[in-house]
Design an enzyme around this catalytic site. Structure first.
Site, PDB file in Angstrom:
ATOM      1  CG  ASN A   9      13.456  -4.092  -2.891  1.00 45.09           C
ATOM      2  OD1 ASN A   9      14.019  -4.512  -1.875  1.00 45.09           O
ATOM      3  ND2 ASN A   9      14.111  -3.645  -3.952  1.00 45.09           N
ATOM      4  CD1 TRP A  10       9.850  -4.178   2.779  1.00 54.04           C
ATOM      5  CD2 TRP A  10      10.666  -4.735   4.792  1.00 54.04           C
ATOM      6  NE1 TRP A  10       8.811  -4.639   3.534  1.00 54.04           N
ATOM      7  CE2 TRP A  10       9.280  -4.997   4.770  1.00 54.04           C
ATOM      8  CE3 TRP A  10      11.386  -5.022   5.949  1.00 54.04           C
ATOM      9  CZ2 TRP A  10       8.611  -5.520   5.883  1.00 54.04           C
ATOM     10  CZ3 TRP A  10      10.720  -5.546   7.048  1.00 54.04           C
ATOM     11  CH2 TRP A  10       9.342  -5.779   7.011  1.00 54.04           C
ATOM     12  CE  LYS A  11      14.655   0.013  -3.455  1.00 51.86           C
ATOM     13  NZ  LYS A  11      14.902   1.116  -4.356  1.00 51.86           N
ATOM     14  CG  HIS A  95      16.844  -3.595  -7.264  1.00 53.81           C
ATOM     15  ND1 HIS A  95      17.515  -2.407  -7.178  1.00 53.81           N
ATOM     16  CD2 HIS A  95      15.537  -3.311  -7.105  1.00 53.81           C
ATOM     17  CE1 HIS A  95      16.640  -1.432  -6.950  1.00 53.81           C
ATOM     18  NE2 HIS A  95      15.422  -1.957  -6.904  1.00 53.81           N
ATOM     19  CD  GLU A  97      18.435   0.330  -4.998  1.00 53.04           C
ATOM     20  OE1 GLU A  97      18.275  -0.509  -4.105  1.00 53.04           O
ATOM     21  OE2 GLU A  97      17.598   1.225  -5.261  1.00 53.04           O
ATOM     22  CD  GLU A 167      12.284  -2.010  -9.526  1.00 54.87           C
ATOM     23  OE1 GLU A 167      11.358  -1.938  -8.726  1.00 54.87           O
ATOM     24  OE2 GLU A 167      13.471  -2.054  -9.187  1.00 54.87           O
ATOM     25  N   GLY A 173      13.205   5.802  -6.422  1.00 59.30           N
ATOM     26  CA  GLY A 173      13.517   6.639  -5.264  1.00 59.30           C
ATOM     27  C   GLY A 173      13.650   8.113  -5.581  1.00 59.30           C
ATOM     28  CB  SER A 212       8.528   7.064  -7.806  1.00 54.50           C
ATOM     29  OG  SER A 212       9.883   7.384  -7.519  1.00 54.50           O
ATOM     30  N   GLY A 234      10.128   2.592  -1.438  1.00 54.24           N
ATOM     31  CA  GLY A 234       9.822   3.470  -0.302  1.00 54.24           C
ATOM     32  C   GLY A 234       8.420   3.302   0.268  1.00 54.24           C
TER      33      GLY A 234
END
Ligand code: 13P
Length: 251
Positions: A9-11, A95, A97, A167, A173, A212, A234
């Site tokens: 997931n590159w976000k 997600h 976010e 998650e 992160g 992470s 990440g």
């Protein structure tokens, strides 16, 4: 036996240059073994370039969200049909976010999962508790509530094709990872919750861990019986790290 899957997931990261370098780096470094499904999920605007760069490799592509409407007057939105048209097979939904920053509700995620499945996309449905929720011992309640909304909104029949990604928000992160045992405990709970609706669906559904994940902690997580791969943030932005995690998922 469930086939492991590792998704990046590159976000909201990337550029044209990075997309080409990263996707070709992953493609050329994939292990000989084809026992792991590999998915990359760049921002919408790089999907086309990603598809062109990944062509001829086993890398599959996913989007990070979709809009539930049919194409039409929805300024700024991206329809499921468009994702299919551009070559997406997967879509990340719910997600944390999106839930926290864009106010997506459990019910919204259920409707999105239903639309994705109806359009032939494979949803990767994210669930997970915040640090406060874990400390208040309501992890199971939160994860089951989020999952139930998807089962209610989209139907149990979207599984086992649909995936779930556990998650824990406190691990995203932050460099803090759930321990192998903490993750397994929640994964097992998720599988049991799906089994309450359909044992067959539960047996086949791949449940990914995210938060992470790095090359050096991936193998321990992936060795757990109910962890079927990872959703990587990440570490999916560096080909060497992402490839290390893919290696760790080979059974
Ligand atoms: P990190 O791997 O950067 O913690 O992100 C996890 C994540 O949110 C993937 O969707």
């Amino acid at each position: 036996m469930r086939r492991p899957l590792v998704a990046g997931n590159w976000k909201m990261n990337g550029s044209r240059e990075m997309t080409e370098i990263l996707v070709s780096g992953i493609g050329s470094g994939l292990p000989e073994s084809d026992a792991v499904d590999v998915v990359v999920c760049p921002p919408f605007v790089y999907l086309d370039l990603c598809s062109a760069t990944a062509g001829g490799t086993p890398i599959a592509m996913g989007a990070q969200d979709l809009d539930i409407h049919e194409p039409g007057a929805f300024t700024g939105a991206i329809a499921a049909d468009m994702l299919v048209d551009i070559g997406c097979e997967f879509v990340i939904l719910g997600h944390s976010e999106r839930r926290s920053l864009y106010a997506e509700s459990d019910a919204d995620v259920g409707v999105k999962a239903s639309v994705a499945a109806a359009k032939g996309l494979t949803p990767i449905i994210c669930v997970g508790e915040t640090r406060e929720e874990r400390e208040s011992n309501v992890t199971a309640d939160v994860v089951c509530r989020q999952l139930d909304a998807v089962i209610d909104g989209a139907g149990i029949d979207i599984f086992p094709r649909a995936l779930v990604a556990y998650e824990p928000v406190w691990a995203i992160g932050t460099g803090l990872t759930a321990t192998d045992e903490q993750a397994q405990e929640v994964h097992s709970l998720i599988r049991q919750r799906i089994a309450d609706a359909s044992g067959q669906a539960a047996e086949g559904t791949r449940i990914l861990y995210g938060g992470s994940v790095k090359p050096d902690n991936a193998a321990g997580l992936f060795s757990q019986p109910d962890i079927d791969g990872g959703l990587i943030g990440g570490a999916s932005l560096k080909a060497a790290d992402f490839l290390g995690i893919i290696e760790a998922a080979i059974p």
